[in-house]
Design a protein around this motif. Structure first.
Motif, PDB file in Angstrom:
ATOM      1  N   ALA A  31      -9.310   4.885  -2.041  1.00  0.00           N
ATOM      2  CA  ALA A  31      -8.004   4.450  -1.531  1.00  0.00           C
ATOM      3  C   ALA A  31      -7.314   3.526  -2.524  1.00  0.00           C
ATOM      4  O   ALA A  31      -6.101   3.623  -2.745  1.00  0.00           O
ATOM      5  N   ALA A  32      -8.067   2.609  -3.128  1.00  0.00           N
ATOM      6  CA  ALA A  32      -7.491   1.660  -4.077  1.00  0.00           C
ATOM      7  C   ALA A  32      -6.964   2.387  -5.318  1.00  0.00           C
ATOM      8  O   ALA A  32      -5.877   2.073  -5.817  1.00  0.00           O
ATOM      9  N   LEU A  33      -7.715   3.364  -5.819  1.00  0.00           N
ATOM     10  CA  LEU A  33      -7.268   4.115  -6.992  1.00  0.00           C
ATOM     11  C   LEU A  33      -6.002   4.908  -6.677  1.00  0.00           C
ATOM     12  O   LEU A  33      -5.092   5.003  -7.508  1.00  0.00           O
ATOM     13  N   GLY A  34      -5.947   5.487  -5.466  1.00  0.00           N
ATOM     14  CA  GLY A  34      -4.742   6.205  -5.067  1.00  0.00           C
ATOM     15  C   GLY A  34      -3.539   5.281  -4.994  1.00  0.00           C
ATOM     16  O   GLY A  34      -2.437   5.645  -5.408  1.00  0.00           O
ATOM     17  N   ALA A  35      -3.756   4.065  -4.458  1.00  0.00           N
ATOM     18  CA  ALA A  35      -2.668   3.092  -4.377  1.00  0.00           C
ATOM     19  C   ALA A  35      -2.215   2.668  -5.773  1.00  0.00           C
ATOM     20  O   ALA A  35      -1.010   2.532  -6.039  1.00  0.00           O
ATOM     21  N   ILE A  36      -3.169   2.464  -6.687  1.00  0.00           N
ATOM     22  CA  ILE A  36      -2.836   2.077  -8.059  1.00  0.00           C
ATOM     23  C   ILE A  36      -2.040   3.175  -8.758  1.00  0.00           C
ATOM     24  O   ILE A  36      -1.066   2.908  -9.472  1.00  0.00           O
ATOM     25  N   GLU A  37      -2.443   4.430  -8.526  1.00  0.00           N
ATOM     26  CA  GLU A  37      -1.710   5.544  -9.136  1.00  0.00           C
ATOM     27  C   GLU A  37      -0.271   5.591  -8.620  1.00  0.00           C
ATOM     28  O   GLU A  37       0.665   5.881  -9.363  1.00  0.00           O
ATOM     29  N   GLY A  38      -0.101   5.288  -7.309  1.00  0.00           N
ATOM     30  CA  GLY A  38       1.246   5.248  -6.748  1.00  0.00           C
ATOM     31  C   GLY A  38       2.091   4.172  -7.396  1.00  0.00           C
ATOM     32  O   GLY A  38       3.272   4.376  -7.684  1.00  0.00           O
ATOM     33  N   LEU A  39       1.495   3.005  -7.651  1.00  0.00           N
ATOM     34  CA  LEU A  39       2.211   1.923  -8.331  1.00  0.00           C
ATOM     35  C   LEU A  39       2.580   2.326  -9.752  1.00  0.00           C
ATOM     36  O   LEU A  39       3.672   2.074 -10.234  1.00  0.00           O
TER      37      LEU A  39
END
Length: 238
Positions: free
Chosen positions: A224-232
């Motif tokens: 989830a954190a990696l997905g959020a970082i990619e979105g940023l």
């Protein structure tokens, strides 16, 4: 903008009265306050400790004197999606009268309610809290003050925040508790302040079982954190 996180006990709220008597909780999905008609329309997720608790809780909710309308949209085992219309409570009236507004979903369990309330200035906040104190039991759990830049950043990155939140919610109760206890006791510190063996003793299970629970929780949160970082990162590139 001032944002308050309130732990609230209203004395005229049908949801709070119901969770006082029955092992059931409510989480708001959508809400609309009609101040002219003095009513609150909501869509909520109701979860009981058992199917019987859910049924009992919904029956008590429907028969509450402050409930105008309560109907079931869907139901499966111990979870239901419901629609409700309730009388405007004293706390809702106080917040609306003093130019406050609800900034996030609310959750009710064990006779308490978690509210997120916003104000544009300190004076409106002070007036509201003074009025709430006369008729309700509450505690301010957290207070944040955001400028326009921070608010814009939050709105622009809401998808990343939602993805991270969904990852946290995907943890099972066992995974979440194992991860929380391990973190709280220093398992992720350098050097480690607790061991797998000590965690196994705490939960009264094997070291292998503790390790598997930690790995599953870590994998879900990391994904989830990696997905959020990619979105940023994608937004920054735009």
């Amino acid at each position: 903008m001032i944002d308050l996180d309130l732990d609230m006990r209203q004395y005229d709220c049908p949801f709070i009265d119901t969770t006082d008597d029955v092992d059931i909780s409510f989480s708001a999905v959508q809400w609309q306050l009609d101040t002219d008609a003095e009513k609150l329309e909501t869509r909520l997720i109701a979860r009981g400790d058992s199917t019987g608790a859910l049924d009992q809780g919904l029956q008590e909710l429907q028969s509450h004197p402050n409930m105008r309308e309560c109907y079931i949209l869907s139901k499966r085992e111990d979870v239901a999606e419901i629609g409700t219309t309730i009388e405007q409570t004293n706390a809702m009236r106080a917040i609306q009268r003093n130019d406050g507004y609800i900034t996030g979903p609310f959750r009710i369990e064990d006779g308490r309610e978690r509210w997120h309330v916003g104000f544009d200035d300190d004076e409106a906040e002070d007036r509201t809290l003074a009025e709430l104190e006369r008729h309700n039991d509450f505690a301010v759990e957290d207070r944040d003050q955001f400028g326009p830049t921070t608010l814009f950043d939050l709105l622009e990155n809401s998808d990343s925040a939602r993805q991270l939140l969904e990852g946290c919610r995907s943890l099972t109760d066992t995974e979440r508790e194992t991860f929380e206890v391990a973190s709280r006791n220093g398992y992720y510190e350098t050097p480690r302040e607790t061991t797998l063996e000590e965690l196994a003793d705490h939960f009264e299970i094997s070291k292998t079982a503790v390790s598997m629970n930690l790995r599953r929780s870590e994998r879900k949160i990391l994904k989830a954190a990696l997905g959020a970082i990619e979105g940023l990162a994608d937004r920054d590139e735009l």
